[in-house]
Design a protein around this motif. Structure first.
Motif, PDB file in Angstrom:
ATOM      1  N   ILE A 111      42.258  42.464  32.207  1.00 54.75           N
ATOM      2  CA  ILE A 111      41.489  42.801  33.404  1.00 54.75           C
ATOM      3  C   ILE A 111      41.523  41.660  34.416  1.00 54.75           C
ATOM      4  O   ILE A 111      41.274  40.510  34.070  1.00 54.75           O
ATOM      5  CB  ILE A 111      40.015  43.102  33.027  1.00 54.75           C
ATOM      6  N   LYS A 112      41.846  42.004  35.673  1.00 58.85           N
ATOM      7  CA  LYS A 112      41.745  41.053  36.786  1.00 58.85           C
ATOM      8  C   LYS A 112      40.317  41.130  37.304  1.00 58.85           C
ATOM      9  O   LYS A 112      39.823  42.214  37.620  1.00 58.85           O
ATOM     10  CB  LYS A 112      42.730  41.382  37.902  1.00 58.85           C
TER      11      LYS A 112
ATOM     12  N   LYS B  23      43.400  32.255  38.940  1.00 60.83           N
ATOM     13  CA  LYS B  23      44.397  33.263  39.270  1.00 60.83           C
ATOM     14  C   LYS B  23      44.185  33.706  40.716  1.00 60.83           C
ATOM     15  O   LYS B  23      43.139  33.464  41.308  1.00 60.83           O
ATOM     16  CB  LYS B  23      44.277  34.472  38.335  1.00 60.83           C
ATOM     17  N   SER B  24      45.197  34.357  41.272  1.00 60.86           N
ATOM     18  CA  SER B  24      45.082  34.892  42.637  1.00 60.86           C
ATOM     19  C   SER B  24      45.118  36.416  42.571  1.00 60.86           C
ATOM     20  O   SER B  24      45.459  37.004  41.544  1.00 60.86           O
ATOM     21  CB  SER B  24      46.232  34.379  43.511  1.00 60.86           C
ATOM     22  N   LEU B  25      44.804  37.043  43.692  1.00 65.77           N
ATOM     23  CA  LEU B  25      44.838  38.502  43.762  1.00 65.77           C
ATOM     24  C   LEU B  25      46.247  39.019  43.478  1.00 65.77           C
ATOM     25  O   LEU B  25      46.418  40.064  42.864  1.00 65.77           O
ATOM     26  CB  LEU B  25      44.369  38.972  45.142  1.00 65.77           C
TER      27      LEU B  25
ATOM     28  N   ASP C 193      38.196  34.918  47.279  1.00 66.73           N
ATOM     29  CA  ASP C 193      39.585  34.560  46.957  1.00 66.73           C
ATOM     30  C   ASP C 193      39.713  33.823  45.626  1.00 66.73           C
ATOM     31  O   ASP C 193      40.619  33.007  45.442  1.00 66.73           O
ATOM     32  CB  ASP C 193      40.211  33.733  48.087  1.00 66.73           C
ATOM     33  N   LYS C 194      38.826  34.103  44.677  1.00 68.49           N
ATOM     34  CA  LYS C 194      38.891  33.497  43.345  1.00 68.49           C
ATOM     35  C   LYS C 194      38.946  34.608  42.298  1.00 68.49           C
ATOM     36  O   LYS C 194      38.109  35.515  42.301  1.00 68.49           O
ATOM     37  CB  LYS C 194      37.681  32.599  43.087  1.00 68.49           C
TER      38      LYS C 194
END
Length: 149
Positions: free
Chosen positions: A106-107, A140-142, A113-114
């Motif tokens: 899961i993101k 991580k990034s989007l 922006d975190k």
């Protein structure tokens, strides 16, 4: 000895019988259409089976209420592993993988922006359908792909 047929073989037999009946009605047109239908039906069965393979990861999907619920139930375990408490903890997207239970990758949005990634395992119902945080990835990034970790 009785012979067992797979679902694919059974579907092929049914389609073949339909083809045989169609040939009697109009040989030239029905044969072409039935051959196309057989190929289409077999391809649909093949694609459905591939998407249900044990161990195969799903494509990336948009998170829904069920995924957010899994995330909410495992938040404390995630924050313990990360050693950080987050003000925001919103599921964005996910992949799933069927094993002896289900892995969810899961993101999670944890701030402006975190993002972080969390791997949660859900055991099978006979084992209590428990949820467990298996792994985390911070910073991580989007745009980072959610993969098996």
């Amino acid at each position: 000895m009785a012979r067992k047929f797979s679902a694919l073989q059974s579907a092929a037999v049914i389609v073949f019988l339909s083809l045989s009946l169609s040939i009697r009605v109009s040989q030239s047109v029905s044969i072409k259409l039935s051959e196309f239908q057989i190929k289409s039906d077999l391809e649909a069965v093949r694609l459905k089976r591939m998407s249900q393979l044990v161990g195969g990861p799903s494509g990336v999907k948009e998170a829904d209420a069920e995924i957010q619920d899994i995330l909410d139930k495992t938040r404390a375990g995630f924050e313990d592993k990360a050693g950080v408490k987050f003000d925001e903890f919103t599921a964005i997207s996910y992949r799933s993988q069927v094993v002896a239970g289900t892995n969810y990758f899961i993101k999670v949005k944890v701030g402006t922006d975190k993002y972080v990634h969390v791997k949660v395992f859900r055991s099978l119902p006979h084992a209590g359908a428990t949820l467990e945080v298996k792994n985390i990835q911070l910073n991580k990034s989007l745009d980072d792909d959610i993969s098996n970790f």
